[in-house]
Design an enzyme around this catalytic site. Structure first.
Site, PDB file in Angstrom:
ATOM      1  N   GLU A   1      -5.624  -4.795  10.818  1.00  0.00           N
ATOM      2  CA  GLU A   1      -4.591  -3.774  10.997  1.00  0.00           C
ATOM      3  C   GLU A   1      -4.913  -2.968  12.252  1.00  0.00           C
ATOM      4  OE1 GLU A   1      -2.554  -2.812   7.031  1.00  0.00           O
ATOM      5  OE2 GLU A   1      -4.324  -1.546   7.137  1.00  0.00           O
TER       6      GLU A   1
ATOM      7  N   ASN B   1       0.865  -1.184   0.000  1.00  0.00           N
ATOM      8  CA  ASN B   1       0.000   0.000   0.000  1.00  0.00           C
ATOM      9  C   ASN B   1       0.900   1.233   0.000  1.00  0.00           C
ATOM     10  OD1 ASN B   1      -1.791   2.050   0.489  1.00  0.00           O
ATOM     11  ND2 ASN B   1      -2.417   1.352   2.519  1.00  0.00           N
TER      12      ASN B   1
ATOM     13  N   GLU C   1      -6.937   4.722   7.881  1.00  0.00           N
ATOM     14  CA  GLU C   1      -6.755   6.150   7.585  1.00  0.00           C
ATOM     15  C   GLU C   1      -8.018   6.735   6.957  1.00  0.00           C
ATOM     16  OE1 GLU C   1      -3.058   5.535   5.535  1.00  0.00           O
ATOM     17  OE2 GLU C   1      -2.208   4.969   7.468  1.00  0.00           O
TER      18      GLU C   1
ATOM     19  N   GLY D   1       2.236   2.260  10.937  1.00  0.00           N
ATOM     20  CA  GLY D   1       3.174   3.373  10.766  1.00  0.00           C
ATOM     21  C   GLY D   1       3.973   3.704  12.010  1.00  0.00           C
TER      22      GLY D   1
ATOM     23  N   HIS E   1      -9.714   1.230   4.972  1.00  0.00           N
ATOM     24  CA  HIS E   1      -8.418   1.393   5.648  1.00  0.00           C
ATOM     25  C   HIS E   1      -8.593   2.332   6.845  1.00  0.00           C
ATOM     26  CE1 HIS E   1      -4.297   2.594   6.447  1.00  0.00           C
ATOM     27  NE2 HIS E   1      -3.945   1.459   5.869  1.00  0.00           N
TER      28      HIS E   1
ATOM     29  N   LYS F   1       0.052   4.252  -0.269  1.00  0.00           N
ATOM     30  CA  LYS F   1      -0.609   5.424   0.343  1.00  0.00           C
ATOM     31  C   LYS F   1      -0.381   6.675  -0.520  1.00  0.00           C
ATOM     32  CE  LYS F   1      -0.336   3.219   4.799  1.00  0.00           C
ATOM     33  NZ  LYS F   1      -0.214   3.314   6.247  1.00  0.00           N
TER      34      LYS F   1
ATOM     35  N   SER G   1       3.212  -2.089  10.509  1.00  0.00           N
ATOM     36  CA  SER G   1       4.653  -2.163  10.746  1.00  0.00           C
ATOM     37  C   SER G   1       5.272  -3.517  10.405  1.00  0.00           C
ATOM     38  CB  SER G   1       4.992  -1.770  12.190  1.00  0.00           C
ATOM     39  OG  SER G   1       4.573  -0.436  12.433  1.00  0.00           O
TER      40      SER G   1
HETATM   41  P1  PGA Z   1       2.682   0.344   7.762  1.00  0.00           P
HETATM   42  O1  PGA Z   1       1.221   0.543   7.132  1.00  0.00           O
HETATM   43  O2  PGA Z   1       3.235  -0.935   7.191  1.00  0.00           O
HETATM   44  O3  PGA Z   1       3.443   1.551   7.368  1.00  0.00           O
HETATM   45  O4  PGA Z   1       2.480   0.233   9.259  1.00  0.00           O
HETATM   46  C1  PGA Z   1       0.367  -0.548   6.956  1.00  0.00           C
HETATM   47  C2  PGA Z   1      -0.948  -0.116   6.373  1.00  0.00           C
HETATM   48  O5  PGA Z   1      -1.455   0.954   6.737  1.00  0.00           O
HETATM   49  O6  PGA Z   1      -1.516  -0.814   5.512  1.00  0.00           O
END
Ligand code: PGA
Length: 245
Positions: free
Chosen positions: A162, A9, A95, A168, A93, A11, A199
């Site tokens: 997640e 992803n 976010e 993140g 997601h 983003k 992560s």
């Molecule tokens: P990250 O993000 O690997 O940077 O923690 C994962 C995600 O949001 O899909």
């Protein structure tokens, strides 16, 4: 048969040239036996498709709007991303849920729109730190899954767990937490691949890939470079005993 998937992803990262460079590196580096999906920003889907079309790498969109078409300035429909060569879309997601206030109802409408347009859906679920501290993690995840998948044909669904507090941060959830939640999700959606996200990096991919009900990963930060993403795929394949790793 279990389906294994490792997904990137990207983003809201990269400008065009950077996205193309990473896509070219991935097209060259990744020789996976598991399914690999890349979710670029929507504006880069078409040029990345051109790079991936001779490879096994699949493409997805990070988000869609649930209406079929019409006066929705700035939005992108399921049919549009399908026509660009996407096979998948991410819906819900964290976010989207937390920064853009997307509700369970909107998530469900998006899942429906995606399936109606013959896309497969990665439905993201996960609790916040506060919800975990209040012992609500399982309730929250159950509510998100039941609501998103109400009346949906599960054939085209992938679930990604997640935990919001692990995204993140550089610190993934621990093996016990992931095991418990993935076992719980397995009871809700028997034959659906269940990915872990938050992560994931090359240093923890083998350990997390060893968890029985972890069928793959959704990777953010560590998917922005071909070498770290390739290492994650290799570690996951090794953990599952598939592929050449
Ligand atoms: P990250 O993000 O690997 O940077 O923690 C994962 C995600 O949001 O899909």
């Amino acid at each position: 048969m279990r389906r294994f998937i490792v997904a990137a992803n990207w983003k809201m990262h990269f400008v065009l040239e950077e996205a193309l460079n990473v896509a070219r590196d991935m097209a060259k580096d990744i020789k996976a036996s598991v399914e690999v999906i890349v979710f670029p920003p929507a504006v880069f889907i078409h040029p990345v498709f051109e790079i991936f079309k001779q490879t096994h790498l699949k493409l997805g969109a990070q988000n869609i709007y649930f209406e079929q078409k019409g006066a929705f300035t700035g939005e992108i429909s399921a049919a549009m991303v399908k026509s660009l060569g996407c096979e998948y879309v991410i819906v819900g997601h964290s976010e989207r849920r937390h920064i853009f206030s997307e509700s369970d109802i909107e998530v469900h409408k998006k899942v429906k729109a995606a399936i109606e347009n013959d896309l497969k859906v990665v439905v993201c679920v996960g609790e916040t730190l506060k919800e975990r501290e209040q012992n609500k993690a399982f309730d929250v995840v159950e509510r998100q899954i039941v609501s998103a998948l109400d009346g949906i044909d599960l054939e085209k669904v992938v679930v990604a767990y997640e935990p919001v507090w692990a995204i993140g941060t550089g610190v993934a959830a621990d093996v016990k937490t992931i095991t418990q939640m993935h076992n719980f999700i397995r009871e809700l959606v028997e034959n659906v691949p269940i990915l872990y996200g938050g992560s994931v990096k090359d240093s923890n991919a083998f350990e997390l890939g060893n968890i029985d009900n972890v069928d793959g990963f959704l990777v953010g930060s560590a998917s922005l470079k071909s070498d770290s993403f390739s290492n994650i795929i290799a570690a996951f394949e090794k953990a599952k005993g598939v592929g050449s790793a």
